[in-house]
Design a protein around this motif. Sequence first.
Motif, PDB file in Angstrom:
ATOM      1  N   HIS A   1       0.810  -1.211   0.000  1.00  0.00           N
ATOM      2  CA  HIS A   1       0.000   0.000   0.000  1.00  0.00           C
ATOM      3  C   HIS A   1       0.846   1.265   0.000  1.00  0.00           C
ATOM      4  CE1 HIS A   1      -3.407  -2.617   1.653  1.00  0.00           C
ATOM      5  NE2 HIS A   1      -3.663  -2.338   0.402  1.00  0.00           N
ATOM      6  N   ALA A   2       2.013   1.209   0.619  1.00  0.00           N
ATOM      7  CA  ALA A   2       2.878   2.394   0.658  1.00  0.00           C
ATOM      8  C   ALA A   2       3.307   2.807  -0.751  1.00  0.00           C
ATOM      9  CB  ALA A   2       4.109   2.124   1.523  1.00  0.00           C
ATOM     10  N   PHE A   3       3.563   1.838  -1.621  1.00  0.00           N
ATOM     11  CA  PHE A   3       3.952   2.148  -2.997  1.00  0.00           C
ATOM     12  C   PHE A   3       2.797   2.792  -3.764  1.00  0.00           C
ATOM     13  CE2 PHE A   3       6.788  -1.388  -1.833  1.00  0.00           C
ATOM     14  CZ  PHE A   3       8.015  -0.785  -2.079  1.00  0.00           C
TER      15      PHE A   3
ATOM     16  N   LEU B   1       6.496   2.127  -9.359  1.00  0.00           N
ATOM     17  CA  LEU B   1       5.906   2.071  -8.021  1.00  0.00           C
ATOM     18  C   LEU B   1       4.729   1.095  -7.946  1.00  0.00           C
ATOM     19  CD1 LEU B   1       5.957   5.862  -7.128  1.00  0.00           C
ATOM     20  CD2 LEU B   1       7.355   4.068  -6.102  1.00  0.00           C
ATOM     21  N   CYS B   2       3.908   1.086  -8.971  1.00  0.00           N
ATOM     22  CA  CYS B   2       2.660   0.294  -8.939  1.00  0.00           C
ATOM     23  C   CYS B   2       2.788  -1.077  -9.575  1.00  0.00           C
ATOM     24  CB  CYS B   2       1.550   1.072  -9.655  1.00  0.00           C
ATOM     25  SG  CYS B   2       1.100   2.610  -8.850  1.00  0.00           S
ATOM     26  N   MET B   3       3.918  -1.364 -10.219  1.00  0.00           N
ATOM     27  CA  MET B   3       4.141  -2.601 -10.958  1.00  0.00           C
ATOM     28  C   MET B   3       3.387  -2.543 -12.295  1.00  0.00           C
ATOM     29  SD  MET B   3       6.242  -4.252  -9.202  1.00  0.00           S
ATOM     30  CE  MET B   3       6.734  -5.130  -7.766  1.00  0.00           C
ATOM     31  N   PRO B   4       3.676  -3.459 -13.216  1.00  0.00           N
ATOM     32  CA  PRO B   4       3.139  -3.336 -14.574  1.00  0.00           C
ATOM     33  C   PRO B   4       1.613  -3.304 -14.682  1.00  0.00           C
ATOM     34  CG  PRO B   4       4.918  -4.937 -14.540  1.00  0.00           C
ATOM     35  CD  PRO B   4       4.644  -4.558 -13.119  1.00  0.00           C
ATOM     36  N   ALA B   5       0.917  -4.203 -14.029  1.00  0.00           N
ATOM     37  CA  ALA B   5      -0.534  -4.295 -14.226  1.00  0.00           C
ATOM     38  C   ALA B   5      -1.256  -3.032 -13.762  1.00  0.00           C
ATOM     39  CB  ALA B   5      -1.091  -5.518 -13.509  1.00  0.00           C
ATOM     40  N   VAL B   6      -0.982  -2.597 -12.551  1.00  0.00           N
ATOM     41  CA  VAL B   6      -1.650  -1.397 -12.025  1.00  0.00           C
ATOM     42  C   VAL B   6      -1.119  -0.156 -12.743  1.00  0.00           C
ATOM     43  CG1 VAL B   6      -2.125  -0.019  -9.957  1.00  0.00           C
ATOM     44  CG2 VAL B   6      -2.066  -2.508  -9.806  1.00  0.00           C
ATOM     45  N   GLY B   7       0.150  -0.160 -13.117  1.00  0.00           N
ATOM     46  CA  GLY B   7       0.715   0.976 -13.853  1.00  0.00           C
ATOM     47  C   GLY B   7       0.048   1.170 -15.206  1.00  0.00           C
ATOM     48  N   ILE B   8      -0.159   0.082 -15.933  1.00  0.00           N
ATOM     49  CA  ILE B   8      -0.841   0.172 -17.233  1.00  0.00           C
ATOM     50  C   ILE B   8      -2.285   0.622 -17.035  1.00  0.00           C
ATOM     51  CG2 ILE B   8      -1.721  -1.205 -19.164  1.00  0.00           C
ATOM     52  CD1 ILE B   8       0.890  -2.831 -18.955  1.00  0.00           C
TER      53      ILE B   8
ATOM     54  N   ALA C   1      -6.921   3.836 -10.516  1.00  0.00           N
ATOM     55  CA  ALA C   1      -6.314   2.497 -10.580  1.00  0.00           C
ATOM     56  C   ALA C   1      -5.983   1.970  -9.190  1.00  0.00           C
ATOM     57  CB  ALA C   1      -5.055   2.528 -11.450  1.00  0.00           C
ATOM     58  N   VAL C   2      -5.476   2.829  -8.318  1.00  0.00           N
ATOM     59  CA  VAL C   2      -5.159   2.400  -6.956  1.00  0.00           C
ATOM     60  C   VAL C   2      -6.439   2.044  -6.220  1.00  0.00           C
ATOM     61  CG1 VAL C   2      -4.302   3.220  -4.723  1.00  0.00           C
ATOM     62  CG2 VAL C   2      -2.954   3.603  -6.793  1.00  0.00           C
ATOM     63  N   ALA C   3      -7.479   2.862  -6.376  1.00  0.00           N
ATOM     64  CA  ALA C   3      -8.750   2.583  -5.694  1.00  0.00           C
ATOM     65  C   ALA C   3      -9.336   1.240  -6.149  1.00  0.00           C
ATOM     66  CB  ALA C   3      -9.739   3.710  -5.956  1.00  0.00           C
TER      67      ALA C   3
END
Length: 177
Positions: free
Chosen positions: A2-4, A95-102, A171-173
């Motif tokens: 979650h910190a990322f 920070l979010c890694m590929p899936a969440v970043g995309i 995306a984070v939500a």
Amino acid sequence: MHAFLLAAIVITAVAAVTDARKGTIPNWLTLPALALGPFAHAAHGYAVGGTRDALFLGIAAVAGALVCGFVPWIAFRFGSMGGGDVKLLAAVGALCMPAVGIEAEAYGMLAATVLVLGQMAFRGVLFRTLKNVAILLLNLVLPRSRRREVESSTIAWVRLGPAFCIGTTLAVAVNWS
């Protein structure tokens, strides 16, 4: 993890403010996140599962930066996106890694589309801009002798920082668990 995700939201929020006010996304904001993201993920992986997890998470974060930065980099090379936007999206990927970043990138582009169309309609230039887009797209397939010029004064630049903040937050939500 979650910190990322929270760090990505904070970074894109600061980028949104600086981009909206000054038209730039500063290197002091994007480059540390881009450089330190993979190391922080590796450190987290090591603390949780040892060397194997550290390598996996570190490599995944680098992959996130590369994947999320690739298409924006191409757009930058063709002059249709700023360098700060490219570094911001690469940092979000790290920070979010590929899936969440995309996903953040896709939501950000969707938010940019909605914001820009609304802004153009409000200013009364939506139809003129859509005509220019059609001309530019036709120019891609027409022979050089039949291409039409678009007046540079009618081309509008868009500050994407706020849209990427919206996209990252969405995306984070969606992926928060």
